[in-house]
Design a protein around this motif. Structure first.
Motif, PDB file in Angstrom:
ATOM      1  N   HIS A   1       0.079  12.607   0.116  1.00  0.00           N
ATOM      2  CA  HIS A   1       1.706  11.775   0.672  1.00  0.00           C
ATOM      3  C   HIS A   1       2.347  11.839   1.484  1.00  0.00           C
ATOM      4  CE1 HIS A   1       2.151  13.052  -3.327  1.00  0.00           C
ATOM      5  NE2 HIS A   1       1.598  14.280  -4.025  1.00  0.00           N
ATOM      6  N   ALA A   2       3.677  10.848   1.391  1.00  0.00           N
ATOM      7  CA  ALA A   2       4.663  10.476   2.570  1.00  0.00           C
ATOM      8  C   ALA A   2       5.664  12.039   2.794  1.00  0.00           C
ATOM      9  CB  ALA A   2       5.360   9.772   2.609  1.00  0.00           C
ATOM     10  N   GLY A   3       5.479  12.894   1.524  1.00  0.00           N
ATOM     11  CA  GLY A   3       6.153  13.473   1.995  1.00  0.00           C
ATOM     12  C   GLY A   3       8.049  13.525   0.753  1.00  0.00           C
ATOM     13  N   GLY A   4       8.882  15.034   1.066  1.00  0.00           N
ATOM     14  CA  GLY A   4       9.137  13.916  -0.025  1.00  0.00           C
ATOM     15  C   GLY A   4      10.885  14.798   0.242  1.00  0.00           C
TER      16      GLY A   4
ATOM     17  N   ASP B   1       0.527  -1.445  -0.199  1.00  0.00           N
ATOM     18  CA  ASP B   1       0.292   0.196   0.285  1.00  0.00           C
ATOM     19  C   ASP B   1       0.827   1.152  -0.151  1.00  0.00           C
ATOM     20  OD1 ASP B   1      -2.365  -1.803   0.094  1.00  0.00           O
ATOM     21  OD2 ASP B   1      -2.513  -1.800   2.763  1.00  0.00           O
ATOM     22  N   LEU B   2       1.920   0.972   0.618  1.00  0.00           N
ATOM     23  CA  LEU B   2       2.673   2.415   0.912  1.00  0.00           C
ATOM     24  C   LEU B   2       3.758   2.514  -0.227  1.00  0.00           C
ATOM     25  CD1 LEU B   2       3.289   2.742   4.553  1.00  0.00           C
ATOM     26  CD2 LEU B   2       1.641   2.967   3.631  1.00  0.00           C
ATOM     27  N   ASN B   3       4.453   1.513  -1.015  1.00  0.00           N
ATOM     28  CA  ASN B   3       5.558   1.386  -1.869  1.00  0.00           C
ATOM     29  C   ASN B   3       6.557   2.775  -1.198  1.00  0.00           C
ATOM     30  OD1 ASN B   3       6.476   1.366  -3.952  1.00  0.00           O
ATOM     31  ND2 ASN B   3       6.063   3.489  -5.265  1.00  0.00           N
ATOM     32  N   ALA B   4       7.384   2.368   0.097  1.00  0.00           N
ATOM     33  CA  ALA B   4       8.532   3.039   0.831  1.00  0.00           C
ATOM     34  C   ALA B   4      10.434   2.754   0.195  1.00  0.00           C
ATOM     35  CB  ALA B   4       8.003   2.804   2.089  1.00  0.00           C
TER      36      ALA B   4
ATOM     37  N   GLY C   1       6.472   4.851  -9.385  1.00  0.00           N
ATOM     38  CA  GLY C   1       5.375   5.503  -8.912  1.00  0.00           C
ATOM     39  C   GLY C   1       5.424   6.226  -7.466  1.00  0.00           C
ATOM     40  N   ALA C   2       4.201   6.003  -7.221  1.00  0.00           N
ATOM     41  CA  ALA C   2       4.388   7.336  -5.737  1.00  0.00           C
ATOM     42  C   ALA C   2       4.405   6.616  -4.181  1.00  0.00           C
ATOM     43  CB  ALA C   2       2.996   8.214  -5.739  1.00  0.00           C
ATOM     44  N   THR C   3       5.242   7.043  -3.568  1.00  0.00           N
ATOM     45  CA  THR C   3       4.544   6.603  -1.844  1.00  0.00           C
ATOM     46  C   THR C   3       4.104   6.857  -1.082  1.00  0.00           C
ATOM     47  OG1 THR C   3       7.587   6.460  -2.540  1.00  0.00           O
ATOM     48  CG2 THR C   3       7.269   6.371  -0.210  1.00  0.00           C
TER      49      THR C   3
ATOM     50  N   PHE D   1      -1.003  15.868   1.352  1.00  0.00           N
ATOM     51  CA  PHE D   1      -2.714  16.243   0.715  1.00  0.00           C
ATOM     52  C   PHE D   1      -2.625  15.299   0.048  1.00  0.00           C
ATOM     53  CE2 PHE D   1       1.116  19.072  -0.783  1.00  0.00           C
ATOM     54  CZ  PHE D   1       1.597  18.223  -2.030  1.00  0.00           C
ATOM     55  N   ASP D   2      -3.272  15.291  -1.173  1.00  0.00           N
ATOM     56  CA  ASP D   2      -3.848  14.003  -2.526  1.00  0.00           C
ATOM     57  C   ASP D   2      -2.603  13.219  -2.573  1.00  0.00           C
ATOM     58  OD1 ASP D   2      -4.909  12.323  -4.404  1.00  0.00           O
ATOM     59  OD2 ASP D   2      -6.609  12.251  -3.337  1.00  0.00           O
ATOM     60  N   CYS D   3      -2.344  12.550  -2.839  1.00  0.00           N
ATOM     61  CA  CYS D   3      -1.509  11.679  -3.666  1.00  0.00           C
ATOM     62  C   CYS D   3      -1.444  12.097  -5.135  1.00  0.00           C
ATOM     63  CB  CYS D   3      -1.276  10.128  -3.624  1.00  0.00           C
ATOM     64  SG  CYS D   3       0.387   9.319  -2.358  1.00  0.00           S
TER      65      CYS D   3
END
Length: 465
Positions: free
Chosen positions: A152-155, A40-43, A141-143, A385-387
């Motif tokens: 978002h997890a941020g970056g 689910d997270l793609n970390a 992809g997105a984390t 906020f939204d991915c």
């Protein structure tokens, strides 16, 4: 029964020492949590289960024999996929790098982790070349955020923050060139330090120059200090690395807030906060006062340095692409391409003027800290906020610096800054509090953050699966 994946590094080390459990047990728990949550997270962009378990078994044998390698022996740890890691690809979130390698050397922080016996689980996600404040890229992809996988997890160290926040190993190492460990720490309710520039050596030197720091990412201030003890100190490959500290950052955590002179700035004089962020940060400042700190609400007095920061940042980004084929610009993140193109005609004079701005800011903050021991601000003016978006709904710009006004100024000045969680907003997402200190005052920053954490508690800082 306590899930070992939910324990801090300090708790794991205590358990190893007492024989309550072993590094193998802790590593298996972290790997199980990765299997449960990372879909689910793609970390992670790479998990090496076989290598991690082999390292854990070696660590367990050292603990049995009483011959541990260092203060991180057996701690499950991840590495942002920006740092060179021998035997594993370092792809930096881009399709421009060939996975075939060869991958023959460790970055300084990775080498230090191996020297202390840490268990390396794998590599965590980054946006392309770590260029922005959310973690997504065309290659991986997105984390997502452990608190809400639709956000978002941020970056740019979002993979590391998501991994730590979800219990997929208590330690990770990220990079921070404009907020890249602090932004995701704020979004995920974790702790991250951007240390004084040069305290954690980097090799090779970042194309973003002296804006770029390496930083520990954990769930508690104590764990941050533990990890900093491992990865800080001189490395001859980094021309700007500082001498190895003479004292332990963990040992420096003892103390309270009594008499500490704290300047509180809600917006640095140019930001705008979500009302929930403002409320929670002001509540945290009251806690600091109740703990004995002398707090004055005052701005440091510099103007928003975003334009000089952009000159330094995007000319550095342009330098990144020189190592690749002529068509590289057509293959990269469109936002990164837009920024490079906007500043590709920057002159040496433009660059030196941007350097002068940061030098002036450094002088100003040096004087500021003659009166105040620390500056406290929100880490971020918003929650996550939204991915599906690059900026919050209705925001004026998609450029990440438009919604991160409190992080990049302290890359300009190279000061230590730590983000700690200070509550959960009504939307169910965490808010971060930032402590900033004078250059080389990393221990003071961590000590104050630890005192706040102890007063406030961190029960809100861990999302549950």
């Amino acid at each position: 029964m306590t899930d070992l994946a939910d324990l801090t590094a300090a708790e794991l080390l205590d358990g190893y020492a007492s024989g309550q459990f072993t590094p193998v047990d802790a590593t298996e728990a972290a790997l199980t949590r990765i299997e449960e949550r990372d879909g689910d997270l793609n970390a992670f962009v790479l998990v090496d289960r076989e290598s991690a378990l082999a390292s854990a078994q070696e660590s367990a044998a050292r603990w049995r024999s009483g011959e541990t390698l260092g203060p991180g022996d057996g701690v499950p740890t991840s590495i942002k996929d920006i740092f060179g890691t021998k035997g594993w690809p370092t792809l930096r979130g881009t399709t421009l790098i060939d996975e075939a390698g060869p991958w023959e050397w460790d970055a300084p922080c990775v080498a230090r982790l191996r020297e202390t016996g840490a268990v390396l689980l794998g590599k965590t996600a980054t946006p392309e070349f770590a260029w922005k404040g959310v973690t997504d890229c065309s290659r991986f992809g997105a984390t997502s955020n452990p608190w809400d996988a639709s956000t978002h997890a941020g970056g740019s160290s979002g993979g590391s923050a998501a991994a730590v926040g979800a219990g997929m190993g208590p330690w990770s190492v990220g990079t921070d060139g404009g907020g890249s460990v602090r932004i995701p720490a704020s979004f995920t309710g974790t702790v991250a330090l951007k240390p004084t520039y040069g305290l954690i050596p980097m090799y090779p030197s970042s194309p973003f120059g002296t804006l770029a720091h390496a930083g520990p990412m954990t769930r508690t201030v104590t764990d941050t200090a533990l990890l900093l003890d491992v990865i800080s100190g001189y490395d001859p490959r980094d021309w700007s690395s500082l001498p190895t500290p003479h004292t332990s950052f963990v040992q420096s955590l003892e103390g309270d807030l009594k008499g500490l002179r704290i300047a509180f700035s809600a917006d640095l004089g140019f930001g705008t906060n979500d009302p929930e962020v403002d409320r929670l940060v002001r509540d945290a400042v009251k806690t600091l006062e109740e703990g004995g700190a002398i707090v004055e609400e005052v701005d440091p007095g510099f103007e928003d340095p975003v334009e000089p920061f952009h000159v330094l940042w995007f000319t550095g980004a342009g330098k990144v692409l020189e190592a690749y084929e002529d068509d590289a610009m057509e293959k990269i993140d469109p936002g990164l391409r837009e920024g490079i193109e906007k500043y590709q005609d920057a002159t040496a004079r433009d660059y030196l003027q941007a350097v002068q701005v940061r030098m002036n800011m450094g002088v100003q903050m040096g004087a500021f800290h003659q009166k105040y021991d620390l500056l406290v601000t929100p880490t971020m003016p918003i929650t996550s906020f939204d991915c599906s978006r690059q900026s919050p709904q209705g925001w004026s710009s998609d450029l990440w610096t438009s919604w991160t006004p409190y992080t990049y100024p302290f890359n300009m000045t190279q000061q230590p800054a730590v983000s700690v969680p200070c509550g959960v907003a009504d939307n169910g997402l965490p808010v971060g509090l930032q402590f900033v200190g004078a250059r080389n005052q990393d221990a003071a920053v961590l000590r104050a953050a630890a005192a706040y954490e102890q007063l406030e508690g961190s029960s809100f800082a861990r999302p549950r699966a």
